[in-house]
Write a protein that holds these residues in place. Structure first.
Motif, short mmCIF file in Angstrom:
data_model
loop_
_atom_site.label_atom_id
_atom_site.label_comp_id
_atom_site.label_asym_id
_atom_site.label_seq_id
_atom_site.Cartn_x
_atom_site.Cartn_y
_atom_site.Cartn_z
N GLY A 41 0.81 -1.21 0.00
CA GLY A 41 0.00 0.00 0.00
C GLY A 41 0.85 1.26 0.00
O GLY A 41 0.44 2.29 -0.55
N GLY B 186 -5.41 -4.93 -1.77
CA GLY B 186 -5.83 -3.77 -1.00
C GLY B 186 -6.87 -2.94 -1.72
O GLY B 186 -7.93 -3.44 -2.10
N ASP B 187 -6.55 -1.65 -1.94
CA ASP B 187 -7.49 -0.74 -2.59
C ASP B 187 -7.51 -0.89 -4.11
O ASP B 187 -8.34 -0.28 -4.78
N SER C 219 -8.43 -2.57 -7.51
CA SER C 219 -9.69 -3.27 -7.78
C SER C 219 -9.53 -4.62 -8.47
O SER C 219 -10.45 -5.43 -8.46
N SER D 228 -5.01 -1.16 -10.56
CA SER D 228 -6.13 -0.24 -10.40
C SER D 228 -6.94 -0.14 -11.68
O SER D 228 -8.07 0.37 -11.66
#
Length: 270
Positions: free
Chosen positions: A31, A75-76, A78, A100
């Protein structure tokens, strides 16, 4: 378009000494890259022994994820893709891509040179707001002759799947500590290694190389071992991008997570 890209051999999510779980810390560390795309090697898709040993809740949290590492580590981001290479009775591991951007397609090619080292090339096509980007996650073998044959297969793969006008990123653990493969990749595919591309701006260094007859050289970063990087094992090659910045992340924190140090690069579509 500008993107931030990282490559990292995570040593199956365990410490290089003692096989202690590092997956939770790795998720936080990844991250910190702030990356749009992360190339990962030695990703554990399944490991029954580690799941049984570390999967139970300790002090209110688990030390090992319930599912595959690539899904946990994104994590964030997608999207993720996984290429299973090494298969054994209690699980399997391979390469992965975290993104992402949507992953339009993925394929995993077996490039194992012998039965004792299972290796693969994971190819993902990303759908960015500007264009398609071809990503190849690579982990080559330990023996020089085998790496040469695997590099030939990588070149064939890229030529067959990435049109000349579409950008390419090839990254991973090449195990090429003598740096014998960069010239072959550069000549066959028109790629550049990110640290070499940055070095082109060093006019004094380029003049010195010319004066001593060395010509243009490729100087990948030292990434192994993470505690005191000496060998140039991990690489990132690009085509269709300008390299704005590239760095190796090292220090005590990274030394505890894996035996390799990660590379992070800022790229701008050229």
């Amino acid at each position: 378009m500008k993107i931030r890209v990282a490559t990292y051999n995570i040593h199956k999510g365990v410490s290089s000494i003692g096989n202690r779980p590092r997956v939770l810390a790795l998720k936080k560390a990844i991250g910190l890259f702030g990356a749009d795309v992360v190339f990962l090697q030695e990703v554990q898709g399944k490991h029954d022994h580690f799941s049984a040993k570390f999967g139970a809740e300790t002090r209110g949290r688990r030390q090992w994820p319930d599912g595959a590492q690539h899904e946990f580590l994104r994590g964030d981001m997608s999207h993720s893709a996984y290429g299973m290479n090494a298969i054994y009775d209690h699980g399997h591991h391979g390469n992965a891509l975290l993104s992402s951007f949507p992953i339009a397609s993925q394929t995993n090619d077996d490039v194992s040179d012998h039965a004792y080292e299972q290796r693969g090339i994971l190819h993902c096509i990303l759908e960015t707001e500007t264009c398609k980007v071809h990503c190849y996650v690579v982990h080559l073998g330990l023996f020089e002759a085998g790496r040469g044959r695997q590099t030939d297969l990588l070149i064939q793969k890229v030529l067959a799947t990435a049109p000349p006008d579409e950008p390419v990123i090839i990254a991973g653990d090449f195990n090429d500590w003598r740096n014998n493969l960069s010239a072959r990749l550069r000549e066959a595919l028109g790629v550049c290694e990110v640290f070499d591309e940055l070095g082109k701006s060093n006019m004094i260094g380029d003049l010195a190389r010319r004066l001593v007859g060395r010509g243009k050289t490729v100087n990948p970063a030292r990434t192994f071992p993470a505690a005191m990087p000496l060998l140039r094992l991990d690489r990132m090659y690009v085509r269709g991008f300008k390299v704005e910045q590239a760095q190796v992340l090292h220090g005590p924190t990274w030394a505890r997570l894996s035996d390799h140090a990660p590379i992070v690069a800022h790229l701008a579509l050229s």
